[in-house]
Every structure is written in structure tokens, then in C-alpha cells.
Write a protein that holds these residues in place. Structure first.
Motif, short mmCIF file in Angstrom:
data_model
loop_
_atom_site.label_atom_id
_atom_site.label_comp_id
_atom_site.label_asym_id
_atom_site.label_seq_id
_atom_site.Cartn_x
_atom_site.Cartn_y
_atom_site.Cartn_z
N GLU A 60 0.82 -1.22 0.00
CA GLU A 60 0.00 0.00 0.00
C GLU A 60 0.86 1.27 0.00
OE1 GLU A 60 -3.54 2.12 2.63
OE2 GLU A 60 -2.98 0.03 3.01
N LYS A 61 1.91 1.29 0.80
CA LYS A 61 2.74 2.49 0.90
C LYS A 61 3.42 2.79 -0.43
CE LYS A 61 6.71 4.42 3.39
NZ LYS A 61 7.75 4.18 4.41
N ARG A 62 4.03 1.76 -1.02
CA ARG A 62 4.72 1.97 -2.30
C ARG A 62 3.72 2.30 -3.41
NH1 ARG A 62 8.52 1.90 -5.69
NH2 ARG A 62 8.35 0.82 -7.69
N LEU A 63 2.55 1.69 -3.36
CA LEU A 63 1.53 1.93 -4.38
C LEU A 63 1.06 3.39 -4.34
CD1 LEU A 63 -0.02 0.31 -6.54
CD2 LEU A 63 -1.82 -0.06 -4.87
N TRP B 21 3.81 5.65 -5.79
CA TRP B 21 3.87 5.52 -7.26
C TRP B 21 2.69 6.23 -7.93
CZ3 TRP B 21 0.15 2.83 -10.14
CH2 TRP B 21 0.44 2.67 -11.49
N ALA B 22 1.49 6.11 -7.36
CA ALA B 22 0.29 6.68 -7.98
C ALA B 22 0.25 8.20 -7.94
CB ALA B 22 -0.96 6.13 -7.29
N LEU B 23 1.14 8.81 -7.16
CA LEU B 23 1.19 10.28 -7.07
C LEU B 23 2.10 10.91 -8.12
CD1 LEU B 23 1.28 10.77 -3.19
CD2 LEU B 23 -0.64 11.20 -4.74
N LYS B 24 2.81 10.09 -8.90
CA LYS B 24 3.69 10.62 -9.94
C LYS B 24 2.86 11.29 -11.03
CE LYS B 24 7.42 7.24 -9.34
NZ LYS B 24 8.25 6.20 -10.01
N VAL C 146 2.28 9.26 -14.23
CA VAL C 146 1.34 8.17 -14.03
C VAL C 146 -0.10 8.69 -14.02
CG1 VAL C 146 0.57 6.39 -12.39
CG2 VAL C 146 3.01 6.74 -12.78
N ILE C 147 -0.31 9.80 -13.29
CA ILE C 147 -1.65 10.40 -13.22
C ILE C 147 -2.11 10.84 -14.60
CG2 ILE C 147 -2.97 12.35 -12.32
CD1 ILE C 147 -1.18 12.24 -9.82
N LYS C 148 -1.22 11.44 -15.36
CA LYS C 148 -1.56 11.93 -16.70
C LYS C 148 -1.96 10.78 -17.62
CE LYS C 148 0.38 14.55 -20.58
NZ LYS C 148 1.60 15.25 -21.09
N LYS D 282 -8.55 4.81 -11.67
CA LYS D 282 -7.34 5.23 -10.98
C LYS D 282 -6.12 4.47 -11.51
CE LYS D 282 -8.24 4.29 -6.73
NZ LYS D 282 -8.12 4.29 -5.25
N PRO D 283 -4.92 5.04 -11.34
CA PRO D 283 -3.70 4.31 -11.75
C PRO D 283 -3.57 2.96 -11.07
CG PRO D 283 -3.19 6.62 -11.26
CD PRO D 283 -4.61 6.39 -10.86
#
Length: 625
Positions: free
Chosen positions: A442-445, A448-451, A454-456, A480-481
């Protein structure tokens, strides 16, 4: 089912449920009728219990008392219970024609046999009038029908089509002649004995039938309702002309549920079976939260030896009381996400036991030795769950036409497949299997999803996916990513299991656990399981591959194989491929699976979420640097 028209039980849930046409050998097209006629069949059964399916959690969600297996055909013989059971059908489409002379005839939906050509004489061309009646060939169904977005279906109005929208009086005989001038629709000509004629050119144009004054009559042949019989409520919607084998004629609506144990692990399996089978009877007479011992005595008397009646009465009462104490007050709405959260929590808590239909053991990710090969498991996951036993119930709740989601409520879906309001059951099948569950870190995910990249990328795909949904008046579904990552990883691992373990890819299924609707209900996992209804994958093979020493190479190879597709660089640089451009870096050469495996119809996939882009590999979740 009889050998002449065989169909498996699971096919009556999907893809051939109530209201769908099935093409049988010898050019027969039959439609599965509504649950009212199924109920008539069940009333003739002497032992109904063997067809009842208990899945309390799913029944509560769908608002029914129970589920029932579709009746199976058994040849009569000594000791055979419930022999010669058949699923009732009606004949649809009604319009049939002779492939030799072209004569068309509109038959009843209740005809038990296909009619033979009547041998009408035409002014030109071949006629079957010179052939003896017993040697004339049987008519076959035409392939053109009309459907309505509200789920209605009816025959193509050939008579009105030929006569410019009017229904002529008197006797008129139609004739279908195909392929004489062209292989296109313009080469299919419908002629009438009165001299009128018209080709099928333009029949598939938008509102082609509305322009000649024909709108939806509200026909529901599976319930015996037809416009011509004046027992259907006129709908008035624009009709859409399709071929009867088109994929948009029927979308089966299925709700599935993985059985979650409600009993203490120490309760004997035989006691669990008896309690679940009789739970409704045992809980009906509760007073102030207390059971009636008399009911437990009756159940014990029916299921156990007389001399042990008191012993098993006490055991049943004890197990039932413990279950009531820890009863699950789950939500009864139709939210798939809330429903799956219970399964997610049960897997992580290692619920169940060897004596139940749900048994999970969990391995922490750090116990897998894959650091030398990149550490995909150690760094990417928190744990790996091994589901040694699972039971999945798949219930048929309704169907739609033209679009997979027609916006009907659950109650409307259920009422569309039956007339009687007293029918408080739905058809379902039960399959047993095993599986491997991946819980993402969960922490790493979250990091990563805040990059931004990735969001774009996820927003681009989400917009592609929602654009046609919004155009059709459907609600937007934000993707969501995390969902794209988990979904694509599931596909790649299923492919790898197929390569390395010998499973047919169609024998494996995915079940995605990711919170899109409710941000506070965190779920980040994927279950890969075997539940194909047969013996493949039910003997421990998949669980064995999920253990230390085996899973490391499977996950590593799945990710490494995803780094290069035979269609690259076109695939990895894609700005949208597949239906409505709902995939990015995903094609048949790298990430797509058989339709039965995927929950999203092979959409919402992107390899770049795992391994990054060619010029920007850092956006890949499994690129640990």
C-alpha cells in the motif's frame, strides 16, 4: 439436456440465459423462456433440495430467498431421481424461409417442430410444389431481427418493409431471394405475391423502421408477450435492426460471490452442510434472539442417526449460537465494491479452514527469495494469499440489449425475466476451485500513484473510457492508476501461469479488488483463481505455483515478458487501441485474455504502468531504482 440440443448448466447463466437465442444443430434457433416456466418444471420435481443453492450473502444482496441450479437431463432408469428434465424454450425468430425456393412463413413461437416448405408456386424461379410433401426441406430462421434499447425484441417487419410501412389485408406470401445480384444487403430481395418487392438495402440504417412507421411493440417472447397477440405493452422506442447472432443482441447480467465462512473453524464440515441447508428454517422461529430447540431436534432427526439425535442437536445449537454472536450485518445494496471488501478482508485475515469451502493461508512477501531477480514480490507486494479451497456462486439476475449497461435497477432486471412476483429465486451455478491472491504494498503503491506522469497517463485512458459512456447517458466511472496496474498485472500473470503451468488461459479468472467508488475502503489486490466448473485446477496445482520457490520465477517472467511485445514500438507508444481506445500499451500479443477471464471485457489495460515507457521507464511500478 438431450443429446439433440445439448447445453451446459453454466451456459444458461452466461452467455445463454433467459431471453437469449441459441443456435442448435440443423438450423434451429430457440430462445430460453422466463423463470415462470422454470418454476413449472421445478414443481414436478420430487427432490427439489438437490437443485437449491445456499449462498446467504449473495441472496441478501440480490433480495431473493435462494438460488437454484438449472435442471439437468437424466435418462430414465432404476434409481434415477428427477429423470427427463428439460429447459423450456420458445421458437424465435418466427420468420423462416426455404433455402431452395425462398418461400417465407411466420410461425408460432410455440411450434414444437420447424415447418416444411408448403410448396407455393411462384411466377418465376424454382418452386417446391413439384416435390412430394414428405421430401420437402424444413424452413430455416431468417437472420434479421429488431431489438430495442429497453431489452425488447421482435421479428423484422418484412411485410411492412415490402409494402412501404402498411400492413396489407388478405393473403400475401413473401419470398426471400439472396445473392442473385450482389453479396451485400442490396442482393437480398423480398418479394410479395401481390407484386411488391424491396431489397434489404438500408435496413440497418439508423431509424430505418421508424421512417416506415414501425416502432417497438414491447415484445418479450421469452414471457410469451408479443405485439401481434395484444398481450404486450407498446414501448414506442426506435427499433434497431441487427443480425440475430450479433454480439449486442444480448448481454447477460451475472453477479458472482465467493463463499465466506460464517462458522467457527472447529465446526465439523457435516454440521456446516446441515446448518447452511436448513438455516432459513432454523432462524424463522427465533424469539428474543434465542433459537427454538424443537427445530434443531427435527433437523438432527432428519440428518443423523436416531441414537445420536440429542448429541447432534446440542452440537447444531452450539455452532448456530456462535454464528449469531458474530453475525455479519453487511450492507444490502448492490454495490460491488462494498461486497468485495468483505471478501478482501476475509482473505487477508486467513478466514476459513480445511473443513469448510473457504481455506486461506498467507505468506508474507519477504519470505519469497527474489531479490537477486529484481525483488518484484518482496518490494511490490505485502503478502501472497494461497486459497486452497474456494467456492464461487454465479447468479443470473437479468440481461440487456444494445448496451451492456441499460441503467435498469436490480429489481427491474429481475422483473424483466419473469411475470410471477412470487418467484423468489434466481438461477445460479456453483463452481469450486483454488487461487493465488496478491496484496500490493500500500505504501509503495500510493507513492507511485502520485507521480505526475502516471496520473496523466491514467487520466488519458479514463477519458477515453468515459467518453462513450457519457455520450450514452451513463454515469462517469473514474479509473485510478492503481486499478490499471492491478488489472494489467492480473492479465500478465494469468498468461504466465498458462505458459509455465499448463493451464488453459480460459480456465483461469481474475477478481480485482480496488476501491474506485469509496476512497476510505482501501483495497489493493488481485485474485487469480480456477473456477471453470470442471476438474482443471482443482487439485492443488495453482496453489503449489504460489508457494516459495515457484512463484518468484513466474512473477519475474511475467514482468520481463511485458517489457517487449512483438508489436512494439507501436504497442508501447500507442495512444489508444481496442474498443473505444480503452487500452494503451496492451494488445493481443502481450496482455489480452479470453473474454471469460477478464472482468472488464479486455479493456483498461496498460503495460507501461508496470514497466514504464521506452523513453521514461521510471513510471513503471516494478522498476525499483
Amino acid at each position: 439436456m438431450p443429446a439433440k440440443k445439448p447445453i451446459r448448466r453454466s451456459q444458461l447463466i452466461s452467455p445463454w440465459g433467459v431471453g437469449q437465442m441459441i443456435n442448435f444443430p440443423k438450423d434451429e434457433s430457440l430462445m430460453v423462456v422466463g423463470l415462470d416456466m422454470w418454476e413449472e418444471k421445478f414443481r414436478t420435481i420430487s427432490e427439489l433440495d438437490e437443485f437449491k443453492v445456499t449462498e446467504e450473502r449473495l441472496a441478501k444482496r440480490l433480495g431473493v430467498k435462494e438460488f437454484r441450479l438449472p435442471p439437468d437431463f437424466r435418462d430414465p432408469g432404476q434409481g434415477i431421481t428427477n429423470p427427463s428434465l428439460k429447459i423450456p424454450f420458445v421458437r424465435f425468430p418466427r420468420w423462416h424461409y426455404c433455402t431452395r425456393c425462398g418461400h417465407m412463413e411466420k410461425i408460432s413461437i410455440y411450434d414444437s417442430q420447424k415447418p416444411t416448405c408448403s410448396g407455393i408456386t411462384f411466377g418465376s424461379g424454382r418452386s417446391c410444389s413439384t416435390i412430394p410433401e414428405k421430401k420437402r426441406q424444413r424452413l430455416i430462421p431468417v437472420r434479421f431481427i429488431a431489438i430495442c434499447p429497453h431489452g425488447h425484441i421482435e421479428d423484422f417487419p418484412f411485410m411492412q418493409w415490402v409494402h412501404g410501412g402498411t400492413l396489407p389485408e388478405g393473403q400475401h406470401n413473401l419470398r426471400l431471394r439472396a445473392g442473385r445480384s450482389s453479396g451485400a444487403l442490396s442482393g437480398i430481395e423480398i418479394t410479395c405475391s401481390c407484386g411488391a418487392h424491396k431489397t434489404m438495402a438500408g435496413a440497418f440504417n439508423e431509424q430505418s423502421l421508424t421512417k416506415i412507421g414501425v416502432t417497438c411493440s414491447g415484445g418479450r417472447p421469452w414471457l410469451g408477450q408479443e405485439g401481434e397477440r395484444n398481450n404486450a405493452i407498446h414501448c414506442g422506442q426506435h427499433l434497431i435492426v441487427v443480425q440475430k447472432g450479433a454480439s449486442n443482441v444480448y448481454f447477460s447480467q451475472v453477479r458472482s460471490s465467493i463463499y465466506l465462512p460464517q462458522w467457527e473453524k472447529s465446526v465439523d464440515r457435516r454440521l456446516v452442510e446441515v446448518l447452511e441447508k436448513n438455516w432459513g428454517f432454523l432462524t424463522t422461529g427465533m424469539e428474543n434472539g434465542n433459537f427454538q430447540r424443537m427445530r434443531f431436534e427435527l433437523v438432527a432427526e432428519r440428518n443423523f442417526a436416531e441414537e445420536k439425535k440429542e448429541f447432534y442437536t446440542d452440537k447444531l445449537l452450539e455452532a448456530a449460537s456462535k454464528r449469531i454472536t458474530g453475525a455479519d450485518n453487511s450492507n444490502t445494496d448492490d454495490s460491488e465494491e462494498k461486497y468485495r471488501k468483505m471478501e478482501y478482508d476475509a482473505i487477508l485475515s486467513e478466514a476459513g479452514g480445511e473443513n469448510q469451502d473457504f481455506f486461506v493461508t498467507k505468506n508474507q512477501a519477504y519470505t519469497y527469495d527474489d531479490l537477486e531477480t529484481g525483488g518484484a514480490i518482496c518490494n511490490g507486494f505485502t503478502s501472497v494469499g494461497l486459497l486452497h479451497k474456494l467456492r464461487e456462486t454465479r447468479a443470473f439476475v437479468g440481461f440487456s440489449r444494445w448496451l451492456p449497461d441499460d441503467g435498469k435497477s436490480l429489481t427491474e432486471k429481475k422483473n424483466f425475466i419473469k411475470l410471477g412476483q412470487r418467484i423468489e429465486w434466481l438461477p445460479a451455478v456453483v463452481v469450486r476451485g483454488e487461487g493465488v491472491f496478491f496484496e500490493f504494498n500500500e505504501k509503495r503503491l500510493k507513492e507511485w500513484a502520485l507521480k505526475d506522469e502516471v496520473i496523466k497517463r491514467a487520466k488519458f485512458l479514463s477519458d477515453n473510457y468515459n467518453r462513450p459512456r457519457e455520450a450514452k447517458g451513463q454515469n462517469r466511472r473514474e479509473i485510478k492508476p492503481e486499478f490499471l496496474l492491478i488489472h494489467t498485472f492480473s492479465h500478465l500473470v494469468i498468461n504466465q501461469f498458462s505458459y509455465e503451468c499448463g493451464y488453459g488461459s480460459s480456465a483461469l479468472r481474475e477478481r480485482i479488488y480496488c476501491n474506485l467508488e469509496f476512497p476510505n475502503e482501501t483495497m489493493n489486490g488481485a485474485l487469480i483463481y480456477t473456477a471453470s466448473g470442471d476438474s482443471e485446477g482443482s487439485l492443488g496445482g495453482l496453489v503449489r505455483q504460489g508457494k516459495q520457490g515457484n512463484l518468484e520465477s513466474i512473477v519475474y517472467n511475467a514482468i520481463e515478458n511485458a517489457r517487449w511485445c512483438s508489436s512494439d514500438p507501436i504497442c508501447i507508444d500507442s495512444h489508444g487501441q481496442g474498443p473505444n481506445s480503452c487500452n494503451l500499451a496492451a494488445c493481443h500479443n502481450c496482455a489480452l485474455l479470453p473474454e471469460t477471464c477478464c472482468e472488464e471485457s479486455n479493456m483498461l489495460l496498460d503495460r507501461a504502468m508496470l514497466i514504464g515507457e521506452l523513453d521514461n521507464p521510471s513510471i513503471g511500478y516494478f522498476n525499483f531504482r
